[in-house]
Design a protein around this motif. Structure first.
Motif, PDB file in Angstrom:
ATOM      1  N   HIS A 181     -18.545  55.270  83.964  1.00  0.00           N
ATOM      2  CA  HIS A 181     -18.365  54.952  82.550  1.00  0.00           C
ATOM      3  C   HIS A 181     -16.917  54.624  82.204  1.00  0.00           C
ATOM      4  CE1 HIS A 181     -22.263  56.999  82.618  1.00  0.00           C
ATOM      5  NE2 HIS A 181     -22.532  56.358  81.512  1.00  0.00           N
ATOM      6  N   ASP A 182     -16.112  54.358  83.239  1.00  0.00           N
ATOM      7  CA  ASP A 182     -14.705  53.946  83.056  1.00  0.00           C
ATOM      8  C   ASP A 182     -13.940  54.911  82.160  1.00  0.00           C
ATOM      9  OD1 ASP A 182     -14.985  51.586  84.616  1.00  0.00           O
ATOM     10  OD2 ASP A 182     -15.912  50.570  82.912  1.00  0.00           O
ATOM     11  N   LEU A 183     -14.093  56.201  82.441  1.00  0.00           N
ATOM     12  CA  LEU A 183     -13.429  57.233  81.660  1.00  0.00           C
ATOM     13  C   LEU A 183     -12.271  57.830  82.450  1.00  0.00           C
ATOM     14  CD1 LEU A 183     -16.599  59.058  80.266  1.00  0.00           C
ATOM     15  CD2 LEU A 183     -15.084  57.505  79.017  1.00  0.00           C
ATOM     16  N   PRO A 184     -11.214  58.291  81.768  1.00  0.00           N
ATOM     17  CA  PRO A 184     -10.090  58.912  82.466  1.00  0.00           C
ATOM     18  C   PRO A 184     -10.478  60.252  83.077  1.00  0.00           C
ATOM     19  CG  PRO A 184      -9.815  59.105  80.099  1.00  0.00           C
ATOM     20  CD  PRO A 184     -10.992  58.204  80.322  1.00  0.00           C
ATOM     21  N   SER A 185      -9.674  60.731  83.991  1.00  0.00           N
ATOM     22  CA  SER A 185     -10.004  61.950  84.732  1.00  0.00           C
ATOM     23  C   SER A 185     -10.059  63.183  83.845  1.00  0.00           C
ATOM     24  CB  SER A 185      -8.983  62.168  85.861  1.00  0.00           C
ATOM     25  OG  SER A 185      -7.670  62.261  85.325  1.00  0.00           O
ATOM     26  N   ASP A 186      -9.363  63.167  82.699  1.00  0.00           N
ATOM     27  CA  ASP A 186      -9.360  64.334  81.815  1.00  0.00           C
ATOM     28  C   ASP A 186     -10.417  64.242  80.717  1.00  0.00           C
ATOM     29  OD1 ASP A 186      -8.227  62.286  80.373  1.00  0.00           O
ATOM     30  OD2 ASP A 186      -6.477  63.426  79.691  1.00  0.00           O
ATOM     31  N   ALA A 187     -11.306  63.244  80.772  1.00  0.00           N
ATOM     32  CA  ALA A 187     -12.300  63.058  79.709  1.00  0.00           C
ATOM     33  C   ALA A 187     -13.305  64.191  79.651  1.00  0.00           C
ATOM     34  CB  ALA A 187     -13.028  61.728  79.896  1.00  0.00           C
ATOM     35  N   ALA A 188     -13.533  64.881  80.789  1.00  0.00           N
ATOM     36  CA  ALA A 188     -14.520  65.962  80.809  1.00  0.00           C
ATOM     37  C   ALA A 188     -14.105  67.139  79.939  1.00  0.00           C
ATOM     38  CB  ALA A 188     -14.766  66.429  82.238  1.00  0.00           C
ATOM     39  N   GLY A 189     -12.823  67.251  79.630  1.00  0.00           N
ATOM     40  CA  GLY A 189     -12.351  68.328  78.777  1.00  0.00           C
ATOM     41  C   GLY A 189     -12.173  67.921  77.329  1.00  0.00           C
ATOM     42  N   ALA A 190     -12.496  66.672  76.998  1.00  0.00           N
ATOM     43  CA  ALA A 190     -12.290  66.166  75.642  1.00  0.00           C
ATOM     44  C   ALA A 190     -13.396  66.645  74.707  1.00  0.00           C
ATOM     45  CB  ALA A 190     -12.232  64.641  75.648  1.00  0.00           C
ATOM     46  N   PRO A 191     -13.109  66.750  73.403  1.00  0.00           N
ATOM     47  CA  PRO A 191     -14.115  67.225  72.441  1.00  0.00           C
ATOM     48  C   PRO A 191     -15.360  66.345  72.370  1.00  0.00           C
ATOM     49  CG  PRO A 191     -11.909  67.293  71.471  1.00  0.00           C
ATOM     50  CD  PRO A 191     -11.794  66.558  72.761  1.00  0.00           C
ATOM     51  N   ASP A 192     -15.230  65.053  72.711  1.00  0.00           N
ATOM     52  CA  ASP A 192     -16.378  64.145  72.589  1.00  0.00           C
ATOM     53  C   ASP A 192     -17.138  63.973  73.898  1.00  0.00           C
ATOM     54  OD1 ASP A 192     -14.543  62.693  74.049  1.00  0.00           O
ATOM     55  OD2 ASP A 192     -14.777  60.835  72.881  1.00  0.00           O
ATOM     56  N   PHE A 193     -16.861  64.817  74.903  1.00  0.00           N
ATOM     57  CA  PHE A 193     -17.516  64.613  76.201  1.00  0.00           C
ATOM     58  C   PHE A 193     -19.022  64.813  76.103  1.00  0.00           C
ATOM     59  CE2 PHE A 193     -18.363  65.878  80.764  1.00  0.00           C
ATOM     60  CZ  PHE A 193     -18.226  64.600  81.257  1.00  0.00           C
ATOM     61  N   PHE A 194     -19.468  65.781  75.304  1.00  0.00           N
ATOM     62  CA  PHE A 194     -20.909  65.968  75.163  1.00  0.00           C
ATOM     63  C   PHE A 194     -21.552  64.779  74.442  1.00  0.00           C
ATOM     64  CE2 PHE A 194     -20.081  70.425  76.223  1.00  0.00           C
ATOM     65  CZ  PHE A 194     -21.153  70.670  77.080  1.00  0.00           C
ATOM     66  N   ASP A 195     -20.823  64.122  73.538  1.00  0.00           N
ATOM     67  CA  ASP A 195     -21.351  62.903  72.920  1.00  0.00           C
ATOM     68  C   ASP A 195     -21.620  61.847  73.979  1.00  0.00           C
ATOM     69  OD1 ASP A 195     -21.174  63.964  70.345  1.00  0.00           O
ATOM     70  OD2 ASP A 195     -19.136  63.234  70.060  1.00  0.00           O
ATOM     71  N   ARG A 196     -20.691  61.700  74.913  1.00  0.00           N
ATOM     72  CA  ARG A 196     -20.849  60.706  75.978  1.00  0.00           C
ATOM     73  C   ARG A 196     -22.007  61.069  76.903  1.00  0.00           C
ATOM     74  NH1 ARG A 196     -16.477  57.262  76.155  1.00  0.00           N
ATOM     75  NH2 ARG A 196     -14.581  57.923  75.050  1.00  0.00           N
ATOM     76  N   LEU A 197     -22.139  62.354  77.208  1.00  0.00           N
ATOM     77  CA  LEU A 197     -23.234  62.787  78.075  1.00  0.00           C
ATOM     78  C   LEU A 197     -24.587  62.583  77.404  1.00  0.00           C
ATOM     79  CD1 LEU A 197     -21.700  66.084  79.508  1.00  0.00           C
ATOM     80  CD2 LEU A 197     -22.221  64.026  80.824  1.00  0.00           C
ATOM     81  N   VAL A 198     -24.680  62.931  76.112  1.00  0.00           N
ATOM     82  CA  VAL A 198     -25.936  62.748  75.385  1.00  0.00           C
ATOM     83  C   VAL A 198     -26.309  61.264  75.335  1.00  0.00           C
ATOM     84  CG1 VAL A 198     -26.992  62.887  73.098  1.00  0.00           C
ATOM     85  CG2 VAL A 198     -25.775  64.854  74.023  1.00  0.00           C
ATOM     86  N   ALA A 199     -25.323  60.402  75.095  1.00  0.00           N
ATOM     87  CA  ALA A 199     -25.597  58.958  75.054  1.00  0.00           C
ATOM     88  C   ALA A 199     -26.122  58.465  76.395  1.00  0.00           C
ATOM     89  CB  ALA A 199     -24.332  58.202  74.655  1.00  0.00           C
TER      90      ALA A 199
END
Length: 327
Positions: A181-199
């Protein structure tokens, strides 16, 4: 003044402020919660509050004491039937979208009754806190990790087992998700990570297996998967009209079995003449009316279960398969 504000004002006349109420989610599911409060014969409900695994959210500011505080919680529809156990002490009104309802013991359509459970929040320095948990008894960190694992599995990544524990398999699944998903390595700790996973978990274009409902009815679905020489069935998953649901199938099975049945708002099967509107096949597996997970398919009737015809879905050599329920 809104119904919720009016009831809060009533409470403020008798209870000192400065003690917010927060709900914390120590389950491995993204939840939607509704709050109910009762005081001096008045009842009101408010929702929805989204609660990510391992996270907390303030659901009432300032005055939080009442004769009764109650909560209703359910997992997002993508998980199927809600895993949150609710013993329940009261049936109060909820709405499908965000709502604030007074006189919440009597409903007018399209609102409906739902079972609320009384809570006794703990007092902390930051205010009052009530925690929603599951049998695994996760810590906040473990719940967040388990929630990530579960959504990765639904999205087609091998992050099983869903146990909330760190390890190279989970790290590899997260890394592949970030890369895909072309996300940076620290995206898993971001507040919107669950939004990305749900999508990703609800996208019919992702890897894995999903149901999509092209009818105007709710469809209750179940699946079976080969496991240790047998077949394990699991249901029910609620697939709303126009929506897709990706069940949390672990691993990369070569074959699945699928069944779906359209239901009316009162839960009765939708009929087409003398037949019910359902999607199945020739493989007989066991189900029951309530939520189930069954490993023994040998004699459904003898076990007091329903013998249901499932359709076989071949996944060998495929990255994705979608069953579309069409009228």
């Amino acid at each position: 003044m809104t119904a919720w504000a009016a009831l809060a004002a009533l409470l403020a006349t008798t209870i000192p402020a400065h003690a917010d109420l927060s709900l914390c989610n120590r389950t491995s599911f993204v939840l939607r919660a509704a709050l109910g409060i009762e005081e001096k014969g008045a009842t009101a409900t408010r929702g929805w509050f989204r609660l990510d695994p391992g996270g907390c959210r303030t659901v009432m500011q300032g005055v939080v004491s009442a004769e009764k505080l109650l909560v209703h919680a359910r997992a997002l529809p993508l998980y199927g039937s809600s895993p949150v156990p609710l013993s329940g002490q009261a049936d109060l009104c909820i709405g499908d979208d965000d709502f604030i309802l007074a006189a919440a013991r009597g409903c007018r359509p399209p609102n409906r009754l739902a079972r609320f459970t009384e809570i006794a929040p703990s007092q902390t320095e930051a205010g009052k806190v009530a925690t929603l948990a599951e049998e695994a008894e996760y810590s906040d960190e473990q719940a967040r990790r388990a929630g990530i694992q579960r959504l990765l599995v639904i999205a087609g990544y091998d992050a099983s087992p869903i146990d909330g524990m760190p390890g190279p398999k989970t790290d590899a699944a997260v890394g592949k998700f970030l890369k895909d998903h072309d996300l940076p390595s620290d995206a898993a700790g971001a507040p919107d990570f669950f939004d990305r996973l749900v999508a990703a978990a609800t996208s019919p274009a992702a890897t894995g297996f999903s149901w999509c409902n092209d009818t105007g009815f709710t469809v209750m679905a179940a699946y079976g998967v080969d496991e240790k020489g047998g077949i394990r069935t699991r249901g029910w998953f609620r697939v709303s009209p126009g929506k897709c649901v990706r069940p949390d199938v672990s691993g990369t099975p070569k074959r699945l079995y699928s069944f779906g049945e359209a239901v009316e708002p009162d839960g009765r099967p939708v009929r087409r003449g003398t037949d019910t509107l359902r999607w199945g096949g020739a493989t007989t597996l066991c189900t029951r009316e309530t939520t189930f997970e069954l490993a023994d398919q040998s004699d459904c009737a003898a076990a007091g279960l329903d013998a249901t015809g499932f359709a076989a879905v071949d996944l060998a050599g495929r990255t994705h398969a979608t069953i579309r329920f069409q009228d």
